[in-house]
Design a protein around this motif. Sequence first.
Motif, mmCIF file in Angstrom:
data_model
loop_
_atom_site.group_PDB
_atom_site.id
_atom_site.type_symbol
_atom_site.label_atom_id
_atom_site.label_comp_id
_atom_site.label_asym_id
_atom_site.label_seq_id
_atom_site.Cartn_x
_atom_site.Cartn_y
_atom_site.Cartn_z
ATOM 1 N N PRO A 31 0.837 -1.208 0.000
ATOM 2 C CA PRO A 31 0.000 0.000 0.000
ATOM 3 C C PRO A 31 0.869 1.254 0.000
ATOM 4 C CG PRO A 31 -0.657 -1.540 1.730
ATOM 5 C CD PRO A 31 0.651 -2.025 1.199
ATOM 6 N N ILE A 32 0.320 2.343 -0.518
ATOM 7 C CA ILE A 32 1.027 3.625 -0.540
ATOM 8 C C ILE A 32 0.194 4.632 0.252
ATOM 9 C CG2 ILE A 32 1.790 5.536 -1.996
ATOM 10 C CD1 ILE A 32 2.363 3.506 -4.187
ATOM 11 N N MET A 33 0.835 5.237 1.233
ATOM 12 C CA MET A 33 0.135 6.211 2.060
ATOM 13 C C MET A 33 -0.230 7.441 1.233
ATOM 14 S SD MET A 33 -0.329 4.780 4.873
ATOM 15 C CE MET A 33 -1.035 6.187 5.701
ATOM 16 N N PRO A 34 -1.461 7.907 1.351
ATOM 17 C CA PRO A 34 -1.877 9.087 0.596
ATOM 18 C C PRO A 34 -1.316 10.371 1.210
ATOM 19 C CG PRO A 34 -3.636 8.402 2.047
ATOM 20 C CD PRO A 34 -2.547 7.363 2.178
ATOM 21 N N SER A 35 -1.290 11.410 0.415
ATOM 22 C CA SER A 35 -0.919 12.724 0.931
ATOM 23 C C SER A 35 -1.999 13.205 1.893
ATOM 24 C CB SER A 35 -0.776 13.718 -0.221
ATOM 25 O OG SER A 35 -2.038 13.898 -0.854
ATOM 26 N N HIS A 36 -1.637 14.185 2.704
ATOM 27 C CA HIS A 36 -2.614 14.773 3.623
ATOM 28 C C HIS A 36 -3.788 15.356 2.844
ATOM 29 C CE1 HIS A 36 -4.218 16.758 7.156
ATOM 30 N NE2 HIS A 36 -4.260 17.898 6.458
ATOM 31 N N LEU A 37 -3.473 15.975 1.695
ATOM 32 C CA LEU A 37 -4.520 16.579 0.869
ATOM 33 C C LEU A 37 -5.530 15.540 0.404
ATOM 34 C CD1 LEU A 37 -5.792 18.905 -0.711
ATOM 35 C CD2 LEU A 37 -4.161 18.431 -2.559
ATOM 36 N N LEU A 38 -5.039 14.391 -0.100
ATOM 37 C CA LEU A 38 -5.965 13.353 -0.562
ATOM 38 C C LEU A 38 -6.764 12.783 0.603
ATOM 39 C CD1 LEU A 38 -7.148 11.593 -2.796
ATOM 40 C CD2 LEU A 38 -5.259 9.980 -2.414
ATOM 41 N N SER A 39 -6.109 12.540 1.717
ATOM 42 C CA SER A 39 -6.816 11.993 2.883
ATOM 43 C C SER A 39 -7.954 12.906 3.305
ATOM 44 C CB SER A 39 -5.849 11.813 4.051
ATOM 45 O OG SER A 39 -4.894 10.823 3.755
ATOM 46 N N GLU A 40 -7.688 14.202 3.378
ATOM 47 C CA GLU A 40 -8.713 15.154 3.796
ATOM 48 C C GLU A 40 -9.815 15.282 2.743
ATOM 49 O OE1 GLU A 40 -9.174 16.765 6.802
ATOM 50 O OE2 GLU A 40 -7.705 15.213 7.297
ATOM 51 N N THR A 41 -9.419 15.264 1.468
ATOM 52 C CA THR A 41 -10.398 15.353 0.378
ATOM 53 C C THR A 41 -11.365 14.178 0.439
ATOM 54 O OG1 THR A 41 -8.849 16.552 -1.040
ATOM 55 C CG2 THR A 41 -10.686 15.437 -2.128
ATOM 56 N N LEU A 42 -10.826 12.972 0.592
ATOM 57 C CA LEU A 42 -11.686 11.792 0.630
ATOM 58 C C LEU A 42 -12.524 11.748 1.907
ATOM 59 C CD1 LEU A 42 -9.330 9.056 -0.862
ATOM 60 C CD2 LEU A 42 -11.180 10.309 -2.000
ATOM 61 N N LYS A 43 -11.956 12.210 3.002
ATOM 62 C CA LYS A 43 -12.711 12.266 4.261
ATOM 63 C C LYS A 43 -13.968 13.115 4.090
ATOM 64 C CE LYS A 43 -12.124 13.473 9.127
ATOM 65 N NZ LYS A 43 -11.184 14.040 10.119
ATOM 66 N N GLN A 44 -13.837 14.208 3.353
ATOM 67 C CA GLN A 44 -14.972 15.083 3.095
ATOM 68 C C GLN A 44 -15.887 14.528 2.002
ATOM 69 O OE1 GLN A 44 -15.802 18.076 4.595
ATOM 70 N NE2 GLN A 44 -14.206 17.562 6.071
ATOM 71 N N ASN A 45 -15.289 13.971 0.943
ATOM 72 C CA ASN A 45 -16.056 13.637 -0.258
ATOM 73 C C ASN A 45 -16.748 12.282 -0.233
ATOM 74 O OD1 ASN A 45 -15.138 16.071 -1.184
ATOM 75 N ND2 ASN A 45 -13.980 15.255 -2.905
ATOM 76 N N LEU A 178 -12.876 -10.245 -7.738
ATOM 77 C CA LEU A 178 -12.944 -9.586 -6.442
ATOM 78 C C LEU A 178 -12.601 -8.116 -6.599
ATOM 79 C CD1 LEU A 178 -11.210 -12.212 -4.119
ATOM 80 C CD2 LEU A 178 -13.646 -11.898 -4.586
ATOM 81 N N ASP A 179 -13.354 -7.273 -5.927
ATOM 82 C CA ASP A 179 -13.130 -5.836 -5.993
ATOM 83 C C ASP A 179 -12.181 -5.385 -4.889
ATOM 84 O OD1 ASP A 179 -14.996 -5.841 -8.028
ATOM 85 O OD2 ASP A 179 -16.659 -5.263 -6.715
ATOM 86 N N HIS A 180 -11.452 -4.323 -5.185
ATOM 87 C CA HIS A 180 -10.680 -3.636 -4.149
ATOM 88 C C HIS A 180 -11.559 -2.503 -3.625
ATOM 89 C CE1 HIS A 180 -7.438 -5.846 -6.057
ATOM 90 N NE2 HIS A 180 -6.653 -5.509 -5.061
ATOM 91 N N THR A 181 -11.561 -2.314 -2.313
ATOM 92 C CA THR A 181 -12.463 -1.325 -1.726
ATOM 93 C C THR A 181 -11.714 -0.120 -1.184
ATOM 94 O OG1 THR A 181 -12.419 -2.484 0.395
ATOM 95 C CG2 THR A 181 -14.181 -3.070 -1.135
ATOM 96 N N LEU A 182 -12.423 0.976 -1.159
ATOM 97 C CA LEU A 182 -11.929 2.241 -0.622
ATOM 98 C C LEU A 182 -13.027 2.795 0.270
ATOM 99 C CD1 LEU A 182 -10.599 5.167 -2.856
ATOM 100 C CD2 LEU A 182 -12.253 5.559 -1.066
ATOM 101 N N PRO A 183 -12.743 3.208 1.525
ATOM 102 C CA PRO A 183 -11.431 3.195 2.151
ATOM 103 C C PRO A 183 -10.983 1.791 2.545
ATOM 104 C CG PRO A 183 -13.119 3.989 3.695
ATOM 105 C CD PRO A 183 -13.800 3.749 2.377
ATOM 106 N N PRO A 184 -9.655 1.629 2.772
ATOM 107 C CA PRO A 184 -8.623 2.662 2.728
ATOM 108 C C PRO A 184 -8.129 2.891 1.302
ATOM 109 C CG PRO A 184 -7.632 0.599 3.403
ATOM 110 C CD PRO A 184 -9.114 0.335 3.226
ATOM 111 N N VAL A 185 -7.658 4.087 1.032
ATOM 112 C CA VAL A 185 -7.193 4.425 -0.310
ATOM 113 C C VAL A 185 -5.780 3.934 -0.574
ATOM 114 C CG1 VAL A 185 -6.242 6.706 0.285
ATOM 115 C CG2 VAL A 185 -7.160 6.283 -2.023
ATOM 116 N N ASP A 186 -5.028 3.593 0.471
ATOM 117 C CA ASP A 186 -3.620 3.225 0.277
ATOM 118 C C ASP A 186 -3.456 1.983 -0.594
ATOM 119 O OD1 ASP A 186 -4.661 1.574 2.257
ATOM 120 O OD2 ASP A 186 -2.974 1.829 3.641
ATOM 121 N N THR A 187 -4.386 1.047 -0.499
ATOM 122 C CA THR A 187 -4.314 -0.155 -1.336
ATOM 123 C C THR A 187 -4.557 0.191 -2.807
ATOM 124 O OG1 THR A 187 -5.096 -1.532 0.487
ATOM 125 C CG2 THR A 187 -5.281 -2.450 -1.726
#
Length: 199
Positions: A31-45, A178-187
């Motif tokens: 997995p790759i950790m997202p940037s703070h910007l992406l994390s906050e964007t997805l948290k809101q969106n 099989l689908d990959h799910t989000l969250p988490p976005v790192d996968t």
Amino acid sequence: MAYNQFSLRKAVRDFDLKVVEVENFLPPIEPIMPSHLLSETLKQNVPWAAVGSEKARSEGIINPVLLELRRLLPGQVSVFSGEEFNVDPSRELTGYCDFLVSKSPEQLFIEAPAIIVVEAKKADISTGLGQCAAEVVAAQIFNKQNGLCGSPVFGSVSNGTQWRFLKLEEQTLTINLLDHTLPPVDTILGVLVWLLQSR
């Protein structure tokens, strides 16, 4: 006829594809950790977009995830949204792709190689497999027209929170069951980067 008129059955028949269904063709991927910007964007969106329209899911979830690739791979990729991709009208390979990722820094026009096509759907992502299959066939032809042969082209059908991946190599279309799910976005980020670097 536009890409969105293709069912999976029609795409397989028209382009003489062999379908291979597997649980997951991807290897173990870090997995790759997202940037703070992406994390906050997805948290809101995500709470808003996940119950909204296809357009809301596309703009609120999928687009920010794909744009993160430009941060992770600076100067190496371009992301196109809603771009016309007319490759072969004689084979009905015309229309607009929801998203197309190219392994090129060129942002003014689509440059080969086209690596990943992502098709946004509101509900059942299985209904988008035909359209995505036609688009990866078009991307494969586009790459060959530009002197790039032999490497796979990848696709995904996503409703934002579920991502189903497929791969086209020559005439073989491999589809994950099989689908990959989000969250988490790192996968999802790990998978997308792997797809771009696997050529």
